[in-house]
Motif scaffolding. Structure first.
Motif, PDB file in Angstrom:
ATOM      1  N   UNK A   1      22.850 -35.894  41.708  1.00 25.88           N
ATOM      2  CA  UNK A   1      22.373 -37.283  41.729  1.00 25.88           C
ATOM      3  C   UNK A   1      21.745 -37.676  43.065  1.00 25.88           C
ATOM      4  N   UNK A   2      21.520 -36.711  43.934  1.00 22.54           N
ATOM      5  CA  UNK A   2      20.914 -37.002  45.237  1.00 22.54           C
ATOM      6  C   UNK A   2      19.444 -37.380  45.060  1.00 22.54           C
ATOM      7  N   UNK A   3      19.017 -38.379  45.801  1.00 22.84           N
ATOM      8  CA  UNK A   3      17.624 -38.807  45.744  1.00 22.84           C
ATOM      9  C   UNK A   3      17.409 -40.064  46.548  1.00 22.84           C
ATOM     10  N   UNK A   4      16.212 -40.635  46.416  1.00 22.91           N
ATOM     11  CA  UNK A   4      15.873 -41.823  47.202  1.00 22.91           C
ATOM     12  C   UNK A   4      15.314 -42.966  46.354  1.00 22.91           C
ATOM     13  N   UNK A   5      15.741 -43.030  45.092  1.00 21.51           N
ATOM     14  CA  UNK A   5      15.298 -44.080  44.179  1.00 21.51           C
ATOM     15  C   UNK A   5      16.363 -45.173  44.088  1.00 21.51           C
ATOM     16  N   UNK A   6      15.919 -46.430  44.103  1.00 19.99           N
ATOM     17  CA  UNK A   6      16.841 -47.539  43.873  1.00 19.99           C
ATOM     18  C   UNK A   6      17.308 -47.476  42.426  1.00 19.99           C
ATOM     19  N   UNK A   7      18.607 -47.414  42.227  1.00 18.94           N
ATOM     20  CA  UNK A   7      19.192 -47.306  40.896  1.00 18.94           C
ATOM     21  C   UNK A   7      20.024 -48.537  40.572  1.00 18.94           C
ATOM     22  N   UNK A   8      20.060 -48.881  39.310  1.00 19.74           N
ATOM     23  CA  UNK A   8      20.850 -50.014  38.846  1.00 19.74           C
ATOM     24  C   UNK A   8      22.345 -49.707  38.936  1.00 19.74           C
ATOM     25  N   UNK A   9      22.733 -48.527  38.492  1.00 16.48           N
ATOM     26  CA  UNK A   9      24.125 -48.100  38.598  1.00 16.48           C
ATOM     27  C   UNK A   9      25.021 -48.523  37.450  1.00 16.48           C
ATOM     28  N   UNK A  10      24.500 -49.313  36.530  1.00 12.78           N
ATOM     29  CA  UNK A  10      25.278 -49.786  35.378  1.00 12.78           C
ATOM     30  C   UNK A  10      24.304 -49.997  34.222  1.00 12.78           C
ATOM     31  N   UNK A  11      23.473 -49.000  33.977  1.00 13.61           N
ATOM     32  CA  UNK A  11      22.359 -49.142  33.038  1.00 13.61           C
ATOM     33  C   UNK A  11      22.807 -48.945  31.596  1.00 13.61           C
ATOM     34  N   UNK A  12      23.287 -50.039  31.044  1.00 11.37           N
ATOM     35  CA  UNK A  12      23.671 -50.086  29.642  1.00 11.37           C
ATOM     36  C   UNK A  12      22.803 -51.129  28.951  1.00 11.37           C
ATOM     37  N   UNK A  13      22.660 -51.051  27.628  1.00  6.33           N
ATOM     38  CA  UNK A  13      21.772 -51.985  26.933  1.00  6.33           C
ATOM     39  C   UNK A  13      22.057 -53.464  27.194  1.00  6.33           C
ATOM     40  N   UNK A  14      23.307 -53.820  27.434  1.00  4.26           N
ATOM     41  CA  UNK A  14      23.611 -55.232  27.674  1.00  4.26           C
ATOM     42  C   UNK A  14      23.089 -55.725  29.020  1.00  4.26           C
ATOM     43  N   UNK A  15      22.586 -54.841  29.853  1.00  2.00           N
ATOM     44  CA  UNK A  15      21.968 -55.238  31.124  1.00  2.00           C
ATOM     45  C   UNK A  15      20.450 -55.191  31.064  1.00  2.00           C
ATOM     46  N   UNK A  16      19.912 -55.005  29.859  1.00  6.65           N
ATOM     47  CA  UNK A  16      18.463 -54.983  29.655  1.00  6.65           C
ATOM     48  C   UNK A  16      18.106 -56.129  28.717  1.00  6.65           C
ATOM     49  N   UNK A  17      17.334 -57.063  29.222  1.00  6.05           N
ATOM     50  CA  UNK A  17      16.893 -58.205  28.429  1.00  6.05           C
ATOM     51  C   UNK A  17      15.391 -58.084  28.209  1.00  6.05           C
TER      52      UNK A  17
END
Length: 100
Positions: free
Chosen positions: A13-29
């Protein structure tokens, strides 16, 4: 076997991208014009494929085959499949630890 895979998590999971960290459908509107990602308290920086893989876990639970999607997206198509397996193992461990 899953715990052995988990040991490679830092590299996977190493990288330099900003990630949401809790990417489940209920967090996508969604609206007709836009997509909004909400609820960002777990944001972190890592590999660009991480949020996509997490979101596809929910898609798989709903009956969607995630493999064609993983193979078609720029953020996941060239990722070493072992890295995805490592992330899935770690995610499974996290879910098992929170419900058991």
């Amino acid at each position: 076997m899953l715990s052995a895979l988990e040991k490679g998590l830092d590299e996977a999971v190493a990288g330099n991208t900003l990630l949401h960290g809790d990417m489940y459908p209920f967090n996508v509107l969604t609206t007709d014009e836009r997509v909004y990602i909400v609820d960002w308290p777990h944001a972190w920086v890592g590999a660009s494929h991480v949020d996509v893989v997490t979101l596809l876990i929910s898609a798989a639970l709903s009956g969607t085959d995630p493999q064609p999607i993983l193979e078609s997206l720029p953020s996941t198509a060239s990722v070493d499949p072992t890295y995805i397996d490592v992330q899935l193992a770690a995610h499974s461990g996290f879910l098992l630890a929170t419900v058991c």
